[in-house]
Design a protein around this motif. Structure first.
Motif, PDB file in Angstrom:
ATOM      1  N   LYS A 155       0.839  -1.205   0.000  1.00 24.23           N
ATOM      2  CA  LYS A 155       0.000   0.000   0.000  1.00 24.23           C
ATOM      3  C   LYS A 155       0.872   1.252   0.000  1.00 24.23           C
ATOM      4  O   LYS A 155       2.048   1.211   0.398  1.00 24.23           O
ATOM      5  N   PRO A 156       0.306   2.386  -0.410  1.00 23.79           N
ATOM      6  CA  PRO A 156       1.046   3.658  -0.300  1.00 23.79           C
ATOM      7  C   PRO A 156       1.239   4.015   1.176  1.00 23.79           C
ATOM      8  O   PRO A 156       0.403   3.669   2.018  1.00 23.79           O
ATOM      9  N   ILE A 157       2.335   4.690   1.485  1.00 19.24           N
ATOM     10  CA  ILE A 157       2.609   5.122   2.862  1.00 19.24           C
ATOM     11  C   ILE A 157       2.530   6.646   2.905  1.00 19.24           C
ATOM     12  O   ILE A 157       3.337   7.340   2.285  1.00 19.24           O
ATOM     13  N   SER A 158       1.540   7.144   3.627  1.00 18.43           N
ATOM     14  CA  SER A 158       1.346   8.582   3.749  1.00 18.43           C
ATOM     15  C   SER A 158       1.660   9.109   5.140  1.00 18.43           C
ATOM     16  O   SER A 158       1.786  10.312   5.341  1.00 18.43           O
ATOM     17  N   SER A 159       1.755   8.193   6.107  1.00 21.90           N
ATOM     18  CA  SER A 159       2.019   8.586   7.488  1.00 21.90           C
ATOM     19  C   SER A 159       2.689   7.438   8.220  1.00 21.90           C
ATOM     20  O   SER A 159       2.754   6.309   7.709  1.00 21.90           O
ATOM     21  N   VAL A 160       3.135   7.702   9.435  1.00 23.47           N
ATOM     22  CA  VAL A 160       3.753   6.654  10.249  1.00 23.47           C
ATOM     23  C   VAL A 160       2.766   5.512  10.491  1.00 23.47           C
ATOM     24  O   VAL A 160       3.150   4.338  10.521  1.00 23.47           O
ATOM     25  N   ALA A 161       1.503   5.836  10.623  1.00 23.55           N
ATOM     26  CA  ALA A 161       0.487   4.802  10.876  1.00 23.55           C
ATOM     27  C   ALA A 161       0.451   3.749   9.765  1.00 23.55           C
ATOM     28  O   ALA A 161       0.168   2.572  10.025  1.00 23.55           O
ATOM     29  N   ASP A 162       0.769   4.165   8.548  1.00 26.17           N
ATOM     30  CA  ASP A 162       0.754   3.221   7.423  1.00 26.17           C
ATOM     31  C   ASP A 162       1.907   2.224   7.468  1.00 26.17           C
ATOM     32  O   ASP A 162       1.902   1.224   6.737  1.00 26.17           O
ATOM     33  N   MET A 163       2.913   2.488   8.301  1.00 23.26           N
ATOM     34  CA  MET A 163       4.069   1.596   8.417  1.00 23.26           C
ATOM     35  C   MET A 163       3.770   0.376   9.278  1.00 23.26           C
ATOM     36  O   MET A 163       4.449  -0.648   9.178  1.00 23.26           O
ATOM     37  N   LYS A 164       2.767   0.474  10.114  1.00 18.46           N
ATOM     38  CA  LYS A 164       2.502  -0.549  11.135  1.00 18.46           C
ATOM     39  C   LYS A 164       2.356  -1.952  10.547  1.00 18.46           C
ATOM     40  O   LYS A 164       1.553  -2.190   9.654  1.00 18.46           O
ATOM     41  N   LYS A 224       5.540  -1.521  -5.947  1.00 21.76           N
ATOM     42  CA  LYS A 224       5.150  -0.347  -6.732  1.00 21.76           C
ATOM     43  C   LYS A 224       4.964   0.926  -5.907  1.00 21.76           C
ATOM     44  O   LYS A 224       4.864   2.009  -6.476  1.00 21.76           O
ATOM     45  N   ASN A 225       4.869   0.807  -4.589  1.00 21.01           N
ATOM     46  CA  ASN A 225       4.570   1.968  -3.750  1.00 21.01           C
ATOM     47  C   ASN A 225       5.850   2.544  -3.152  1.00 21.01           C
ATOM     48  O   ASN A 225       6.464   1.945  -2.273  1.00 21.01           O
ATOM     49  N   TYR A 226       6.260   3.731  -3.627  1.00 24.94           N
ATOM     50  CA  TYR A 226       7.488   4.381  -3.160  1.00 24.94           C
ATOM     51  C   TYR A 226       7.104   5.636  -2.391  1.00 24.94           C
ATOM     52  O   TYR A 226       6.437   6.525  -2.923  1.00 24.94           O
ATOM     53  N   SER A 227       7.530   5.710  -1.135  1.00 22.10           N
ATOM     54  CA  SER A 227       7.180   6.835  -0.270  1.00 22.10           C
ATOM     55  C   SER A 227       8.401   7.716  -0.031  1.00 22.10           C
ATOM     56  O   SER A 227       9.403   7.257   0.503  1.00 22.10           O
ATOM     57  N   ALA A 280      12.280   9.004 -13.331  1.00 23.42           N
ATOM     58  CA  ALA A 280      11.434   9.034 -14.527  1.00 23.42           C
ATOM     59  C   ALA A 280      11.130   7.620 -15.019  1.00 23.42           C
ATOM     60  O   ALA A 280       9.999   7.314 -15.424  1.00 23.42           O
ATOM     61  N   LYS A 281      12.120   6.745 -14.964  1.00 28.10           N
ATOM     62  CA  LYS A 281      11.947   5.371 -15.449  1.00 28.10           C
ATOM     63  C   LYS A 281      10.940   4.603 -14.606  1.00 28.10           C
ATOM     64  O   LYS A 281      10.036   3.944 -15.147  1.00 28.10           O
ATOM     65  N   VAL A 282      11.057   4.670 -13.279  1.00 28.73           N
ATOM     66  CA  VAL A 282      10.147   3.893 -12.433  1.00 28.73           C
ATOM     67  C   VAL A 282       8.729   4.450 -12.473  1.00 28.73           C
ATOM     68  O   VAL A 282       7.751   3.694 -12.405  1.00 28.73           O
ATOM     69  N   GLU A 283       8.596   5.769 -12.606  1.00 22.80           N
ATOM     70  CA  GLU A 283       7.256   6.354 -12.729  1.00 22.80           C
ATOM     71  C   GLU A 283       6.596   5.908 -14.027  1.00 22.80           C
ATOM     72  O   GLU A 283       5.402   5.581 -14.051  1.00 22.80           O
ATOM     73  N   ALA A 284       7.380   5.873 -15.104  1.00 22.33           N
ATOM     74  CA  ALA A 284       6.851   5.422 -16.390  1.00 22.33           C
ATOM     75  C   ALA A 284       6.439   3.959 -16.342  1.00 22.33           C
ATOM     76  O   ALA A 284       5.536   3.527 -17.068  1.00 22.33           O
ATOM     77  N   ALA A 287       5.292   2.898 -11.028  1.00 18.88           N
ATOM     78  CA  ALA A 287       5.513   3.093  -9.594  1.00 18.88           C
ATOM     79  C   ALA A 287       4.702   4.289  -9.113  1.00 18.88           C
ATOM     80  O   ALA A 287       4.624   5.319  -9.779  1.00 18.88           O
ATOM     81  N   GLN A 288       4.076   4.128  -7.951  1.00 19.27           N
ATOM     82  CA  GLN A 288       3.259   5.188  -7.357  1.00 19.27           C
ATOM     83  C   GLN A 288       4.098   5.888  -6.281  1.00 19.27           C
ATOM     84  O   GLN A 288       4.441   5.275  -5.260  1.00 19.27           O
ATOM     85  N   ILE A 289       4.419   7.145  -6.506  1.00 17.75           N
ATOM     86  CA  ILE A 289       5.275   7.883  -5.574  1.00 17.75           C
ATOM     87  C   ILE A 289       4.436   8.833  -4.737  1.00 17.75           C
ATOM     88  O   ILE A 289       3.695   9.662  -5.270  1.00 17.75           O
ATOM     89  N   THR A 290       4.535   8.693  -3.423  1.00 14.04           N
ATOM     90  CA  THR A 290       3.803   9.547  -2.497  1.00 14.04           C
ATOM     91  C   THR A 290       4.787  10.304  -1.608  1.00 14.04           C
ATOM     92  O   THR A 290       5.917   9.847  -1.386  1.00 14.04           O
ATOM     93  N   THR A 291       4.357  11.448  -1.106  1.00 12.69           N
ATOM     94  CA  THR A 291       5.175  12.239  -0.184  1.00 12.69           C
ATOM     95  C   THR A 291       4.449  12.310   1.152  1.00 12.69           C
ATOM     96  O   THR A 291       3.454  13.028   1.270  1.00 12.69           O
ATOM     97  N   PRO A 292       4.909  11.564   2.141  1.00 12.73           N
ATOM     98  CA  PRO A 292       4.212  11.535   3.427  1.00 12.73           C
ATOM     99  C   PRO A 292       4.482  12.792   4.250  1.00 12.73           C
ATOM    100  O   PRO A 292       5.378  13.579   3.928  1.00 12.73           O
ATOM    101  N   GLU A 293       3.746  12.931   5.304  1.00 15.29           N
ATOM    102  CA  GLU A 293       3.969  14.013   6.262  1.00 15.29           C
ATOM    103  C   GLU A 293       5.168  13.599   7.107  1.00 15.29           C
ATOM    104  O   GLU A 293       5.098  12.667   7.894  1.00 15.29           O
TER     105      GLU A 293
END
Length: 325
Positions: A155-164, A224-227, A280-284, A287-293
């Motif tokens: 899953k995508p990781i948007s916060s510390v809670a997503d790491m659990k 696929k989920n890169y945070s 650029a290669k992995v996004e193409a 890969a889903q890149i998210t920027t967590p808090e």
């Protein structure tokens, strides 16, 4: 007369031998876990070219990329014992041997890559270089490895809670194990070459690394989920067996040091280009890149510092790093 002839012949042979010895080439072996063409591999190859040119061919370097000589844990022991002469590795595996190496491995200590450069190029970097000599190696250079971030297949990781509860491969370093635990996840120290299959088979959910490694090791295919949490900006070390270095003449030692310094500028240039290319290669490739808090991640690191920054030397180093502008 025969004795004189034999003596003359012997002197000719001896002179020829001495001439050959003076012109003999010493080939130094260097290891790297990354593939051919990777910025650190190219930097060491460039170092070797400069050394060969500046010593008029007396010394040359053979770079064994793609973990041909073993994973980093193995090659560190090889270079310390003199089985190989040179090695490019992450600094983290030295954390248990060289306490000063703990500082650059601390999460969220460096504010940016530029900050890391200023620190490692200055007095603190010199202090760390000196400390490595007790481990039987001489640090020739610090190379870039960018910011390390978490990626996984769940899953995508948007916060510390997503790491659990997630299972992440980490470098074989207690700091990294404790960092992951502080975020509520489970750490599995594992050789770099086993990460792809580990994610693919479900032994682990993901790992943490920079964009070029995520790309070149093809981890983006199975996770696929890169945070972009960017928890560490950990420099790499290019080291040489100390006994081998000490046997060099002072002149050749200076040639090696300057060649290494020149290779740093080359590696930084290559690294910056590779990060852009790999992202650029992995996004193409999907890969889903998210920027967590990030503040939650930063706040969670307090117990890591309390456990690992325990003596006056390390506390002073951390203060000095933070003071560098």
């Amino acid at each position: 007369m025969k004795i004189l002839v034999k003596l003359a012949a012997g002197l000719v042979v001896a002179a020829a031998f001495m001439g050959n010895a003076a012109n003999a080439q010493t080939v130094l072996r260097s290891s790297d876990t990354h593939p051919d063409g990777y910025p650190t591999v190219e930097a060491v190859e460039y170092f070797g070219e400069l050394v060969k040119e500046r010593t008029a061919g007396r010394y040359s370097v053979e770079v064994y990329h793609s973990a041909q000589l073993g994973e980093e844990k193995d090659t560190i022991e090889q270079v310390r014992s003199g089985v190989i002469e040179l090695n490019r590795v992450s600094m983290a595996p030295f954390n248990g041997t060289v306490k000063e190496s703990i500082v650059p491995a601390l999460p969220y200590l460096f504010r940016s890559e530029e900050h890391m450069h200023k620190v490692m190029d200055g007095a603190i970097g010199d202090q760390i270089k000196t400390a490595f000599e007790s481990a039987g190696v001489v640090v020739l250079a610090f190379y870039d490895a960018g910011a390390r971030s978490f990626y996984n297949k769940q899953k995508p990781i948007s916060s510390v809670a997503d790491m659990k509860g997630l299972k992440f491969r980490v470098i074989q370093s207690d700091i990294f194990v404790d960092m992951v635990a502080a975020l509520g996840a489970n750490a599995t120290p594992m050789p770099y070459g086993e990460v792809y299959s580990g994610i693919e088979t479900g032994v682990i959910d993901g790992a943490e690394n920079n964009f070029p490694s995520y790309d070149t090791a093809k981890h983006f295919e199975v996770a696929k989920n890169y945070s972009l949490d960017e928890h560490t900006i950990l420099p790499e070390v290019f080291v040489m067996n100390k006994a081998v270095f000490d046997k060099l003449t002072p002149e050749v030692q200076e040639i090696f040091k300057q060649a290494a310094k020149d290779s740093v500028a080359k590696q930084r240039e290559l690294w910056a280009a590779k990060v852009k290319e790999s992202r650029a290669k992995v996004e193409a490739a999907g890969a889903q890149i998210t920027t967590p808090e990030k503040q939650g991640f930063i706040d969670a690191m307090k117990p890591v510092y309390e456990k690992h920054v325990t003596d006056a030397v390390l506390k002073k180093m951390v203060e000095d790093v933070r003071a560098v502008q």
